[in-house]
Design a protein around this motif. Structure first.
Motif, PDB file in Angstrom:
ATOM      1  N   TYR A   1       0.840  -1.218   0.000  1.00  0.00           N
ATOM      2  CA  TYR A   1       0.000   0.000   0.000  1.00  0.00           C
ATOM      3  C   TYR A   1       0.871   1.263   0.000  1.00  0.00           C
ATOM      4  CZ  TYR A   1      -2.998   3.469   2.499  1.00  0.00           C
ATOM      5  OH  TYR A   1      -3.673   4.587   2.922  1.00  0.00           O
ATOM      6  N   LEU A   2       1.858   1.309   0.881  1.00  0.00           N
ATOM      7  CA  LEU A   2       2.659   2.526   0.991  1.00  0.00           C
ATOM      8  C   LEU A   2       3.571   2.719  -0.218  1.00  0.00           C
ATOM      9  CD1 LEU A   2       3.393   2.388   4.810  1.00  0.00           C
ATOM     10  CD2 LEU A   2       1.804   3.897   3.604  1.00  0.00           C
ATOM     11  N   GLY A   3       3.922   1.613  -0.871  1.00  0.00           N
ATOM     12  CA  GLY A   3       4.692   1.726  -2.113  1.00  0.00           C
ATOM     13  C   GLY A   3       3.917   2.520  -3.154  1.00  0.00           C
ATOM     14  N   VAL A   4       2.614   2.271  -3.249  1.00  0.00           N
ATOM     15  CA  VAL A   4       1.786   3.002  -4.207  1.00  0.00           C
ATOM     16  C   VAL A   4       1.710   4.471  -3.824  1.00  0.00           C
ATOM     17  CG1 VAL A   4      -0.549   3.258  -5.167  1.00  0.00           C
ATOM     18  CG2 VAL A   4       0.394   0.968  -4.741  1.00  0.00           C
ATOM     19  N   SER A   5       1.554   4.721  -2.536  1.00  0.00           N
ATOM     20  CA  SER A   5       1.321   6.092  -2.068  1.00  0.00           C
ATOM     21  C   SER A   5       2.578   6.960  -2.077  1.00  0.00           C
ATOM     22  CB  SER A   5       0.750   6.018  -0.640  1.00  0.00           C
ATOM     23  OG  SER A   5       0.630   7.298  -0.090  1.00  0.00           O
ATOM     24  N   GLN A   6       3.735   6.330  -2.123  1.00  0.00           N
ATOM     25  CA  GLN A   6       4.968   7.078  -1.810  1.00  0.00           C
ATOM     26  C   GLN A   6       5.340   8.178  -2.808  1.00  0.00           C
ATOM     27  OE1 GLN A   6       7.725   3.779  -1.608  1.00  0.00           O
ATOM     28  NE2 GLN A   6       8.694   4.308  -3.552  1.00  0.00           N
ATOM     29  N   GLY A   7       4.748   8.167  -3.987  1.00  0.00           N
ATOM     30  CA  GLY A   7       5.045   9.226  -4.944  1.00  0.00           C
ATOM     31  C   GLY A   7       4.173  10.464  -4.771  1.00  0.00           C
ATOM     32  N   ALA A   8       3.195  10.379  -3.882  1.00  0.00           N
ATOM     33  CA  ALA A   8       2.202  11.453  -3.758  1.00  0.00           C
ATOM     34  C   ALA A   8       2.555  12.440  -2.656  1.00  0.00           C
ATOM     35  CB  ALA A   8       0.829  10.844  -3.468  1.00  0.00           C
ATOM     36  N   CYS A   9       2.100  13.677  -2.801  1.00  0.00           N
ATOM     37  CA  CYS A   9       2.212  14.651  -1.706  1.00  0.00           C
ATOM     38  C   CYS A   9       1.074  14.476  -0.707  1.00  0.00           C
ATOM     39  CB  CYS A   9       2.183  16.069  -2.264  1.00  0.00           C
ATOM     40  SG  CYS A   9       3.662  16.471  -3.187  1.00  0.00           S
ATOM     41  N   GLU A  10      -0.091  14.112  -1.203  1.00  0.00           N
ATOM     42  CA  GLU A  10      -1.230  13.892  -0.304  1.00  0.00           C
ATOM     43  C   GLU A  10      -0.932  12.680   0.579  1.00  0.00           C
ATOM     44  OE1 GLU A  10      -3.983  15.546   0.231  1.00  0.00           O
ATOM     45  OE2 GLU A  10      -3.652  17.043  -1.343  1.00  0.00           O
ATOM     46  N   PRO A  11      -1.082  12.806   1.889  1.00  0.00           N
ATOM     47  CA  PRO A  11      -0.803  11.650   2.745  1.00  0.00           C
ATOM     48  C   PRO A  11      -1.848  10.544   2.586  1.00  0.00           C
ATOM     49  CG  PRO A  11      -1.662  13.479   4.040  1.00  0.00           C
ATOM     50  CD  PRO A  11      -1.459  14.007   2.641  1.00  0.00           C
TER      51      PRO A  11
END
Ligand code: BES
Ligand code: MN
Ligand code: ZN
Length: 550
Positions: free
Chosen positions: A286-296
């Protein structure tokens, strides 16, 4: 050891130090605030000064036992069964006499045969109790179904809007079950609630806005009306969420929506896991997907607990990508629909809409867990790369072949979390997971995969009772080879053919023994002809939860 080296750990430690504006944290702080217009999605308009909500139309709905001929008001709407020569029922014959044959005249003038979706309207002479009368075709009486009932409701709404009617009496089809009356009313309520949240003014939009103040429902029960209002409120929440642009409906705004549901219903409680909490649980996929985003990222766990004892427990897990750019495998090709990828939280939207409907319907004996691993799939120097290996919270390693196959990565950790809650009777995930599912089933059907016959049958029945199109697909173990990685346990994509099946097989790897099912709603989540977000699956999921009620 491997996990420590993963990018999200470093990222996390930077973001969780309060007041320390370093690295990308400072970059984030310098972003102009309008870019991420993050705010709670409420039922009210997000445009300042604009009062129009996507909330349910505010007209009062009431059951009425009046006969059509006795009802008085702006507009009387009567449904008519399909036939070569229309034979008026006793009620309608009486009405026809009362209005001097205007009904028979209307039928003759329009060569009206009662076909589903057809309608006609005529003004009545002064002195009659209703000022106008409309007829709506129901289709054949023997074919009357959820679908036909919903068509009737949609026609009712569009006539009310185009006629600018304020006080309406609508007769409901006679001699049909209450469930079908409920379906008519749900569709009418949806049709009467246009989404004007993002218009700065309603000027020029008058033709789309209902003027309705009062709707008398001739022949309806109060129970059907209340149930319809409850389910429609859930669908409208889903439509509002799915239709919201990604700069408004961020993961944070989605968590705030869950919080407002939890404060609205005593039976709903909320837990939101922040990035650091997810790191602690090892949710590397899950966090791998999110890691490129600025939105937490926000991991949302909303729980419905019935008033009495709990006998059954189920989990509904929704894919919650508030935007899917594809990441480094950018959605760049023609037809990639990148501008539509706000709907990539359609599963999460359905889960939150179902939460509202279920809390409103208040089934006894069943606890329902609503779980969403919400994030964005963005592209940046910190984004995951094709070739990265992620470690999910069940320790399985995943080689990221394609950053655009991100939904299954977020769902992997959400499924592990759901099963970790313990003793679930069923876990159902719901996701806009693959374009391949649209190729397989076309735009209107959801696909269903399950490791459990009983669960599969229960979901298919729930969908058919709810009038939503769902089709069982094979969990073809023969294709499992396609998602084995030479270097890691799994890779996140298989071959092109059967892409929705390998996606389902991937998810199955993250559930051990709980009966599990997966719904791919990439097609039915959106329909431009129906005004965009459809609210698909709210009704199926609500029926499904109710089926466990004791
Ligand atoms: N959100 C998309 C699936 C999607 C695509 C839904 C188009 C509705 C319309 C998903 O994240 C995705 O990009 N899937 C890829 C998987 C592929 C890379 C194996 C797809 O379907 O192309
Ligand atoms: Mn994708
Ligand atoms: Zn996606």
């Amino acid at each position: 050891m491997l996990r420590r080296a993963a990018g999200f750990c470093l990222l996390g430690s930077l973001t969780t130090v309060p007041g320390l504006l370093v690295g990308w944290t400072s970059r984030m702080a310098s972003k102009p605030s309008f870019r991420s217009a993050s705010r709670a999605f409420t039922m009210c308009s997000p445009v300042p000064g604009q009062e129009s909500p996507i909330g349910m139309c505010s007209a009062s709905l009431a059951p009425s036992t009046e006969s059509p001929s006795a009802w008085s008001g702006d507009l009387l709407v009567v449904p008519i069964w399909e036939a070569d020569t229309i034979d008026l029922s006793d009620d309608l014959s009486q009405l026809d006499i009362a209005i001097g044959g205007a009904l028979a005249g209307l039928i003759a003038d329009h060569e009206f045969k009662g076909k589903a979706g057809s309608s006609a309207v005529v003004s009545l002479p002064t002195g009659t109790s209703a000022r106008r009368i409309a007829i709506i075709g129901l289709g054949k009486e023997t074919d009357f179904s959820q679908t036909a009932a919903r068509k009737c409701g949609a026609s009712l709404a569009s006539i009310i809007i185009t006629q600018k009617a304020k006080v309406v009496g609508a007769a409901l089809p006679g001699a049909v079950e209450d469930k079908l009356h409920q379906a008519v009313l749900e569709a009418a309520l949806i049709g009467l609630s246009p989404d004007m949240r993002y218009k700065s003014s309603l000027e020029g939009e008058e033709s789309k806005m209902p003027k309705l103040e009062k709707l008398d429902l001739l022949g309806a029960s109060q129970q059907a009306i209340t149930a319809a209002q409850t389910v429609a409120a859930g669908m409208l929440l889903t439509r509002g969420l799915v239709g919201s642009p990604p700069n408004f409906l961020t993961p944070t705004a989605m968590a705030e929506t869950a919080a407002s549901l939890a404060s609205e219903f005593d039976t709903l409680s909320l837990k939101v896991l922040e990035q650091a909490d997810c790191e602690a649980l090892g949710m590397g996929a899950y966090l791998g997907v999110s890691q490129g985003a600025c939105e937490p990222p926000k991991f949302i766990h909303l729980q419905y607990t019935p008033a009495g004892p709990v006998e059954k427990r189920i989990a509904l897990v929704g894919k919650g990508l508030t935007f899917d750019s594809g990441g480094y495998n950018l959605k760049a090709g023609a037809g990639s629909m990148i501008e539509k990828m706000k709907f990539d939280m359609g599963g999460a939207g359905a889960v939150l809409g179902a939460a509202r409907a279920i809390a409103g319907l208040a089934p006894s004996g069943v606890q329902v867990n609503f779980i969403i691993a919400a994030c964005e799939n963005m592209l940046s120097a910190e984004a995951m790369r094709p070739g990265d290996i992620l470690i999910a919270s069940n320790q399985k390693t995943i080689e990221v072949i394609n950053t655009d196959a991100e939904g299954r990565l977020t769902l992997a950790d959400a499924l592990v979390y759901a099963e970790g809650l313990g003793e679930m009777d069923a876990i159902v995930d719901i996701a806009t997971l693959t374009g391949a599912c649209i190729i397989a089933l076309g735009p209107d059907y959801g696909g269903l995969w399950s490791s459990d016959e009983e669960l599969s049958a229960r979901l298919l029945k729930s969908a058919s009772d709810a009038g939503e199109l769902l089709w069982a697909m094979p969990l073809a173990k023969e294709y499992m080879e396609q998602i084995k990685s030479p270097i890691a346990d799994l890779k996140n994509v298989g071959d092109r053919g059967g892409g929705s099946i390998t996606a389902a097989l991937f998810l199955k790897e993250f559930v051990k023994e709980t009966p599990w099912a997966h719904m791919d709603i990439a097609g039915p989540v959106w329909d431009d002809k129906k005004g965009g977000a459809t609210g698909y699956a709210v009704r199926t999921l609500s029926e499904f939860a109710l089926s466990y009620s004791s």
